[in-house]
Design a protein around this motif. Structure first.
Motif, PDB file in Angstrom:
ATOM      1  N   ILE A  92      -4.119   2.777   6.434  1.00 48.94           N
ATOM      2  CA  ILE A  92      -3.077   2.988   5.438  1.00 48.94           C
ATOM      3  C   ILE A  92      -2.401   4.327   5.678  1.00 48.94           C
ATOM      4  CG2 ILE A  92      -2.588   3.212   2.976  1.00 48.94           C
ATOM      5  CD1 ILE A  92      -5.034   1.414   2.468  1.00 48.94           C
TER       6      ILE A  92
ATOM      7  N   HIS B 243      -8.862   2.968   5.001  1.00 48.07           N
ATOM      8  CA  HIS B 243      -7.974   4.007   4.467  1.00 48.07           C
ATOM      9  C   HIS B 243      -7.226   4.736   5.574  1.00 48.07           C
ATOM     10  CE1 HIS B 243     -11.751   6.163   5.271  1.00 48.07           C
ATOM     11  NE2 HIS B 243     -10.979   7.210   5.503  1.00 48.07           N
TER      12      HIS B 243
ATOM     13  N   TYR C   5      -5.831   7.358  -0.444  1.00 44.51           N
ATOM     14  CA  TYR C   5      -5.937   6.267   0.515  1.00 44.51           C
ATOM     15  C   TYR C   5      -7.224   5.480   0.299  1.00 44.51           C
ATOM     16  CZ  TYR C   5      -2.085   8.466   3.019  1.00 44.51           C
ATOM     17  OH  TYR C   5      -0.879   8.989   3.344  1.00 44.51           O
TER      18      TYR C   5
ATOM     19  N   GLN D  77      -8.740   5.028  -2.599  1.00 45.94           N
ATOM     20  CA  GLN D  77      -8.540   4.191  -3.777  1.00 45.94           C
ATOM     21  C   GLN D  77      -7.718   2.958  -3.425  1.00 45.94           C
ATOM     22  OE1 GLN D  77      -6.776   7.226  -6.204  1.00 45.94           O
ATOM     23  NE2 GLN D  77      -8.645   7.482  -7.437  1.00 45.94           N
ATOM     24  N   LEU D  78      -6.716   3.130  -2.572  1.00 48.18           N
ATOM     25  CA  LEU D  78      -5.928   1.982  -2.121  1.00 48.18           C
ATOM     26  C   LEU D  78      -6.785   1.008  -1.319  1.00 48.18           C
ATOM     27  CD1 LEU D  78      -2.610   3.714  -1.084  1.00 48.18           C
ATOM     28  CD2 LEU D  78      -2.954   2.137  -2.971  1.00 48.18           C
TER      29      LEU D  78
ATOM     30  N   TRP E  68       2.493   1.743  -3.464  1.00 46.63           N
ATOM     31  CA  TRP E  68       1.546   2.262  -4.457  1.00 46.63           C
ATOM     32  C   TRP E  68       1.223   3.720  -4.189  1.00 46.63           C
ATOM     33  CZ3 TRP E  68      -2.262  -2.457  -4.343  1.00 46.63           C
ATOM     34  CH2 TRP E  68      -1.713  -3.486  -5.084  1.00 46.63           C
ATOM     35  N   TYR E  69       1.083   4.082  -2.902  1.00 49.36           N
ATOM     36  CA  TYR E  69       0.763   5.473  -2.566  1.00 49.36           C
ATOM     37  C   TYR E  69       1.901   6.406  -2.956  1.00 49.36           C
ATOM     38  CZ  TYR E  69      -0.342   9.631   0.080  1.00 49.36           C
ATOM     39  OH  TYR E  69      -0.594  10.925   0.427  1.00 49.36           O
TER      40      TYR E  69
ATOM     41  N   CYS F 197       0.829  -1.218   0.000  1.00 48.86           N
ATOM     42  CA  CYS F 197       0.000   0.000   0.000  1.00 48.86           C
ATOM     43  C   CYS F 197       0.858   1.261   0.000  1.00 48.86           C
ATOM     44  CB  CYS F 197      -0.921   0.008   1.216  1.00 48.86           C
ATOM     45  SG  CYS F 197      -2.217  -1.234   1.159  1.00 48.86           S
TER      46      CYS F 197
ATOM     47  N   LEU G 193      -2.441   7.957  -6.226  1.00 48.55           N
ATOM     48  CA  LEU G 193      -3.616   7.287  -5.665  1.00 48.55           C
ATOM     49  C   LEU G 193      -3.947   7.877  -4.302  1.00 48.55           C
ATOM     50  CD1 LEU G 193      -2.590   3.587  -6.412  1.00 48.55           C
ATOM     51  CD2 LEU G 193      -4.300   4.924  -7.633  1.00 48.55           C
TER      52      LEU G 193
END
Length: 106
Positions: A47, A44, A28, A30-31, A20-21, A17, A26
């Protein structure tokens, strides 16, 4: 190393996570949706807390392994066309002409 004591999720899920962030634009939320599609139900806000906790530590660790730059390097700025749209390219090169760092902006 990273202290994972008291973490609800395995460190590999959290690191995916965070990667990707940091790498892609993106949010949080969307993650959170992406992880739910993969069968991992993480909030979220979890994350976000993990990112705030681990990103500074990861940056510090990565900087230790970054290739050293010589005493002489140059910065180059130019416009280039990418898929029909003009973009601004900043590029830093060392004495041998190897790219040290770059930034491509709209």
């Amino acid at each position: 190393m990273l202290n994972t004591k008291g973490m609800r999720f395995p460190i590999d899920v959290i690191l995916v996570c965070i990667r990707w962030y940091a790498a892609y634009p993106l949010s949080y939320r969307q993650l959170e949706e992406m992880m739910q599609e993969r069968g991992v139900f993480v909030d979220h806000s979890s994350i976000n807390r993990s990112a705030m906790r681990f990103l500074p530590l990861l940056e510090k660790m990565f900087r230790q392994h970054k290739r050293p730059v010589g005493g002489s390097w140059r910065m180059d700025e130019t416009y280039i066309k990418v898929k029909g749209a003009w973009k601004y390219l900043y590029r830093a090169v060392d004495k041998e002409g190897k790219t040290v760092d770059f930034l491509l902006t709209a």
